[in-house]
Structures are given as structure tokens and as C-alpha cells.
Design a protein around this motif. Structure first.
Motif, PDB file in Angstrom:
ATOM      1  N   SER A  93     -15.411  49.734  88.811  1.00  0.00           N
ATOM      2  CA  SER A  93     -15.720  48.666  87.861  1.00  0.00           C
ATOM      3  C   SER A  93     -16.795  47.762  88.434  1.00  0.00           C
ATOM      4  O   SER A  93     -16.942  47.639  89.656  1.00  0.00           O
ATOM      5  CB  SER A  93     -14.468  47.834  87.567  1.00  0.00           C
ATOM      6  N   TYR A 153     -18.284  43.786  88.355  1.00  0.00           N
ATOM      7  CA  TYR A 153     -17.954  42.401  88.039  1.00  0.00           C
ATOM      8  C   TYR A 153     -19.156  41.533  88.374  1.00  0.00           C
ATOM      9  O   TYR A 153     -19.888  41.816  89.318  1.00  0.00           O
ATOM     10  CB  TYR A 153     -16.738  41.928  88.847  1.00  0.00           C
ATOM     11  N   LYS A 169     -10.653  54.192  89.667  1.00  0.00           N
ATOM     12  CA  LYS A 169     -11.641  53.661  88.721  1.00  0.00           C
ATOM     13  C   LYS A 169     -12.653  52.802  89.451  1.00  0.00           C
ATOM     14  O   LYS A 169     -12.319  52.078  90.379  1.00  0.00           O
ATOM     15  CB  LYS A 169     -10.904  52.827  87.657  1.00  0.00           C
TER      16      LYS A 169
END
Length: 134
Positions: A86, A88, A84
Motif C-alpha cells: 500500500s 500512504y 499487500k
């Protein structure tokens, strides 16, 4: 012929490094965004492995343009899910984005991995106009 071999070897080395990054953890310094309080830093964490990490903390050091340490931050990007990517974001207060010279991934702590060195397993890159190094 010699030029062709050099180009081929360079291309194969690039393909090998890209394949390794796809099988590991990639950390990209994606964007620096000015805020009223300082600078918001956006990082992309791409887990190319089938392993999830419940705890993943980045020890980042921000240097000014003269190479002097300006700030250090522990950034928790947990959890890092398997296979995955992601994004931030975190804020660095009282430090303007334009004062950044580079960012160092000093360490990866709390990764919960059996690997002896979680930092070594990370490949770094930047699109933010300053270097992300390790």
C-alpha cells in the motif's frame, strides 16, 4: 577463483536479505513532494507476511541536512493488510522538502503483534533522494 567466491558470497547475502524482506514488512520512503504548506511524504508499506495488522503506527523523525531534528510525526498507516503493498501520503507543514537530510524510523507502535519488537521486523529503503534509516 578468490574473486569468484567473493562475488558468489556477496550475491548469496543479497539474495538472502531480499528473501527476508519479502517475508517481513518493507517500508520505503518513495517520494518527497513540495506543497504550498510544506512537504508531502509518500511511503510504501509492503507486507510480505500472511499476517494483517489492524493498527500500525510509524514514529518518524525528520532531520535537516545538518543532522538536527526538524520534526517528529506519528503516522498511522493502518490497516496493513496481509500480503499487500500500500502507498500512504502525509503532510509535514512548515518544513520544505529540500531541507530534509534524512528520515529515521524511530519506532513502530500499535502494531498489535505478539513480537517483542515490531521495529526490528521492518526493513527500510528509500527512492526519495534522502536516506530512510532505523
Amino acid at each position: 577463483m578468490r574473486v569468484f567466491r567473493t562475488l558468489l558470497a556477496t550475491g548469496l547475502a543479497f539474495a538472502a536479505s531480499t528473501a527476508l524482506a519479502a517475508d517481513g514488512i518493507g517500508l520505503e520512503l518513495n517520494k518527497l513532494e513540495a506543497t504550498a504548506e510544506g512537504c508531502r511524504i509518500h511511503v510504501v508499506v509492503a507486507n510480505g507476511t500472511p499476517k494483517a495488522f489492524d493498527k500500525y503506527v510509524l514514529d518518524l523523525v525528520m532531520f535537516d541536512k545538518d543532522g538536527v531534528v526538524a520534526r517528529r510525526a506519528a503516522v498511522d498507516v493502518s490497516p496493513v493488510r496481509a500480503s499487500k503493498t500500500s502507498v500512504y501520503a502525509f503532510n509535514v507543514t512548515d518544513l520544505a522538502c529540500e531541507s530534509f537530510g534524512k528520515v529515521l524510523l524511530n519506532d513502530v507502535t500499535g502494531c498489535g503483534s505478539e513480537a517483542a519488537d515490531c521495529t526490528a521486523a521492518v526493513s527500510v529503503s528509500s527512492r526519495a533522494g534522502i536516506d530512510l534509516i532505523k
